[in-house]
Design a protein around this motif. Structure first.
Motif, mmCIF file in Angstrom:
data_model
loop_
_atom_site.group_PDB
_atom_site.id
_atom_site.type_symbol
_atom_site.label_atom_id
_atom_site.label_comp_id
_atom_site.label_asym_id
_atom_site.label_seq_id
_atom_site.Cartn_x
_atom_site.Cartn_y
_atom_site.Cartn_z
ATOM 1 N N ASN A 206 6.653 15.000 26.659
ATOM 2 C CA ASN A 206 6.547 16.445 26.912
ATOM 3 C C ASN A 206 5.176 16.785 27.448
ATOM 4 O O ASN A 206 4.163 16.327 26.905
ATOM 5 C CB ASN A 206 6.704 17.220 25.590
ATOM 6 N N TYR A 208 2.949 20.231 28.329
ATOM 7 C CA TYR A 208 2.861 21.694 28.274
ATOM 8 C C TYR A 208 1.544 22.068 28.951
ATOM 9 O O TYR A 208 0.487 22.019 28.301
ATOM 10 C CB TYR A 208 2.838 22.189 26.830
ATOM 11 N N LEU A 220 8.400 25.133 23.669
ATOM 12 C CA LEU A 220 9.751 24.690 23.333
ATOM 13 C C LEU A 220 10.219 25.568 22.185
ATOM 14 O O LEU A 220 9.585 25.622 21.123
ATOM 15 C CB LEU A 220 9.705 23.210 22.927
ATOM 16 N N HIS A 223 14.026 25.039 17.192
ATOM 17 C CA HIS A 223 15.254 24.230 17.190
ATOM 18 C C HIS A 223 15.221 23.195 16.067
ATOM 19 O O HIS A 223 14.175 22.945 15.471
ATOM 20 C CB HIS A 223 15.417 23.498 18.529
ATOM 21 N N ASP A 225 16.600 19.022 15.696
ATOM 22 C CA ASP A 225 17.017 17.951 16.608
ATOM 23 C C ASP A 225 18.421 17.482 16.241
ATOM 24 O O ASP A 225 18.701 17.259 15.066
ATOM 25 C CB ASP A 225 16.052 16.756 16.505
ATOM 26 N N LEU A 232 7.369 11.346 16.530
ATOM 27 C CA LEU A 232 6.613 12.057 17.567
ATOM 28 C C LEU A 232 5.118 11.784 17.475
ATOM 29 O O LEU A 232 4.536 11.798 16.383
ATOM 30 C CB LEU A 232 6.887 13.562 17.406
ATOM 31 N N LEU A 240 2.457 22.006 17.694
ATOM 32 C CA LEU A 240 3.709 21.783 16.967
ATOM 33 C C LEU A 240 3.712 22.671 15.723
ATOM 34 O O LEU A 240 2.757 22.649 14.939
ATOM 35 C CB LEU A 240 3.829 20.308 16.567
ATOM 36 N N HIS A 281 11.689 23.463 13.924
ATOM 37 C CA HIS A 281 10.360 23.409 14.541
ATOM 38 C C HIS A 281 10.355 23.941 15.966
ATOM 39 O O HIS A 281 11.415 24.217 16.539
ATOM 40 C CB HIS A 281 9.822 21.971 14.492
ATOM 41 N N ARG A 291 -1.236 20.216 26.980
ATOM 42 C CA ARG A 291 -0.911 19.481 25.747
ATOM 43 C C ARG A 291 0.195 18.471 26.042
ATOM 44 O O ARG A 291 1.047 18.727 26.893
ATOM 45 C CB ARG A 291 -0.458 20.473 24.670
ATOM 46 N N SER A 293 3.039 15.651 24.077
ATOM 47 C CA SER A 293 3.623 15.010 22.889
ATOM 48 C C SER A 293 4.663 14.016 23.389
ATOM 49 O O SER A 293 5.223 14.189 24.481
ATOM 50 C CB SER A 293 4.264 16.051 21.964
ATOM 51 N N PHE A 297 13.595 9.919 20.051
ATOM 52 C CA PHE A 297 14.755 10.386 19.270
ATOM 53 C C PHE A 297 15.668 9.195 19.001
ATOM 54 O O PHE A 297 16.190 8.595 19.947
ATOM 55 C CB PHE A 297 15.551 11.427 20.064
HETATM 56 O O1 LIG Z 1 5.830 18.998 21.447
HETATM 57 C C1 LIG Z 1 6.065 18.988 20.260
HETATM 58 O O2 LIG Z 1 5.182 18.935 19.409
HETATM 59 C C2 LIG Z 1 7.498 19.100 19.784
HETATM 60 C C3 LIG Z 1 8.472 18.423 20.683
HETATM 61 C C4 LIG Z 1 9.888 18.563 20.248
HETATM 62 O O3 LIG Z 1 10.197 19.218 19.274
HETATM 63 C C5 LIG Z 1 10.973 17.941 21.021
HETATM 64 O O4 LIG Z 1 10.690 17.264 22.032
HETATM 65 O O5 LIG Z 1 12.149 18.135 20.606
#
Ligand SMILES: O=C(O)CCC(=O)C(=O)O
Length: 369
Positions: A206, A208, A220, A223, A225, A232, A240, A281, A291, A293, A297
């Protein structure tokens, strides 16, 4: 129902003065707690000594801490997991180089219907009015025979083998966690992984970008997962956030260098008959720093059966009969969109908080029946 993939990247819009209308979220969805207002509420658990596997050994203490974190939050951080800092540094550096490439190059890997992985902007559902301020690269990491390397960027050089190595190391950590989570349910250590069939891993990087009006956008939206377990890695910027009281309060998860954040998803929620929480989250954005991450999954095969593995006396099973992982995922997506519709209706008709909660609970019960 596939999420949409817009063509203009937030990276190319990051230098504009105002935020595009498509990113402006409703007031109630804006962050009230800042990306740097770090909280220490989310448990941080050291895995050092996990192999001291005898009565009174370290493994027992680790098990207790993890089970309690899963019962309270469904999210925790692990340190001393045995993965080298260098691998994390390389993952971040190569990912950063990819997102800095021109849109034209990134969009060559655009993920469209039927493609296995690729580059995506926002990734919000078509029925959702507001876009996420993020772009991402999705790698179908495992099983290996499911990979489509034409969707794995050839730049920056060296990224592909690092992704490979990263996937292997994280699968080792998640394997240990699955064992602990099975034991936490008083089952054999392989009970949970046995129900998954062949383990699938989707790796999402990800990005941002810094945002012109961060108070109006989210990276985001809130939600849970649909997967089983998400592991993560986040950089040091912060963004987050987690909630355990249905979004009445949010905490910003403190970034800890090279810690892994573990989120439980829908699958483990059902398999544990709700004993383990599914982490609720979101990711928020800021105006100063890009940012990143990196989420891996883990989940089972589409045909894997989802059902509570042990229902305690007096408990009601969350599912009346087993469903497939594919069906669980479909219900999860529908529920996500129905929740949005109900929240909009509640606002239009001025429902009380109790009324809204009642309607949301009824919705979830219908979805499980
Ligand atoms: O970027 C984050 O800290 C959360 C990412 C996340 O929740 C996701 O990719 O489903």
């Amino acid at each position: 129902m596939a999420p949409t993939t817009a063509a203009i990247t937030p990276t190319s819009q990051a230098h504009e003065k105002t935020l595009g209308e498509q990113y402006v979220v409703h007031k109630k969805d804006r962050a009230m707690v800042g990306h740097k207002d770090f909280s220490d509420d989310i448990p941080v658990i050291s895995l050092a000594g996990i192999d001291e596997d005898y009565p009174g050994g370290r493994r027992e203490q680790i098990l207790k801490k993890i089970v309690s974190a899963c019962e309270e939050w469904g999210i925790f951080q692990v340190v001393d997991h045995g993965i080298s800092d260098e691998l994390f540094t390389q993952m971040f550096e190569l990912s950063r180089q990819f997102f800095a490439l021109p849109d034209e190059y990134k969009l060559r890997y655009k993920m469209t219907q039927g493609k296995k992985g690729g580059f995506t902007v926002s990734s919000h559902f078509p029925d959702e009015a507001v876009a996420n301020w993020r772009e991402l690269m999705l790698f179908m990491e495992r099983p290996i025979q499911g990979r489509d390397y034409s969707q794995w960027p050839d730049k920056p050089e060296g990224w592909r083998p690092i992704i490979d190595e990263y996937g292997v190391k994280l699968a080792e950590v998640s394997g240990k966690l699955y064992e602990l989570l099975s034991e936490g349910l008083r089952l054999e250590r392989d009970a949970l992984t046995k129900t998954l069939g062949e383990i699938h891993g989707h790796l999402v990087v990800n990005h941002y970008p810094k945002c012109p009006q961060p108070d109006l956008a989210v990276g985001l939206k809130r939600h849970t997962d649909p997967s089983s377990m998400t592991v993560l890695l986040q950089d040091q910027v912060g963004g987050l956030q987690a909630t355990k009281d249905d979004a009445k309060t949010w905490v910003t998860v403190r970034p800890i260098k090279n810690a892994l954040v573990v989120n439980l998803g829908e699958h483990l929620y059902y398999m544990s008959n709700g004993r383990y929480k599914r982490a609720d989250h979101r990711a928020i954005v800021n105006g100063e720093h890009n940012r990143m991450s990196i989420a891996l999954f883990f989940h089972g095969e589409n045909e894997a059966k989802v059902y509570p593995l042990n229902v305690k006396e007096g408990e009601t099973p969350l599912l009346e009969e087993p469903i497939t992982y594919a069906e669980m995922r479909k219900r999860h997506n529908i529920l996500y969109l129905d929740r949005i519709k109900i929240a909009k209706l509640a606002e239009r008709e001025n429902w009380s908080q109790e009324e809204l909660m009642r309607k949301l609970t009824e919705l979830e019960q219908r979805s499980n029946a």
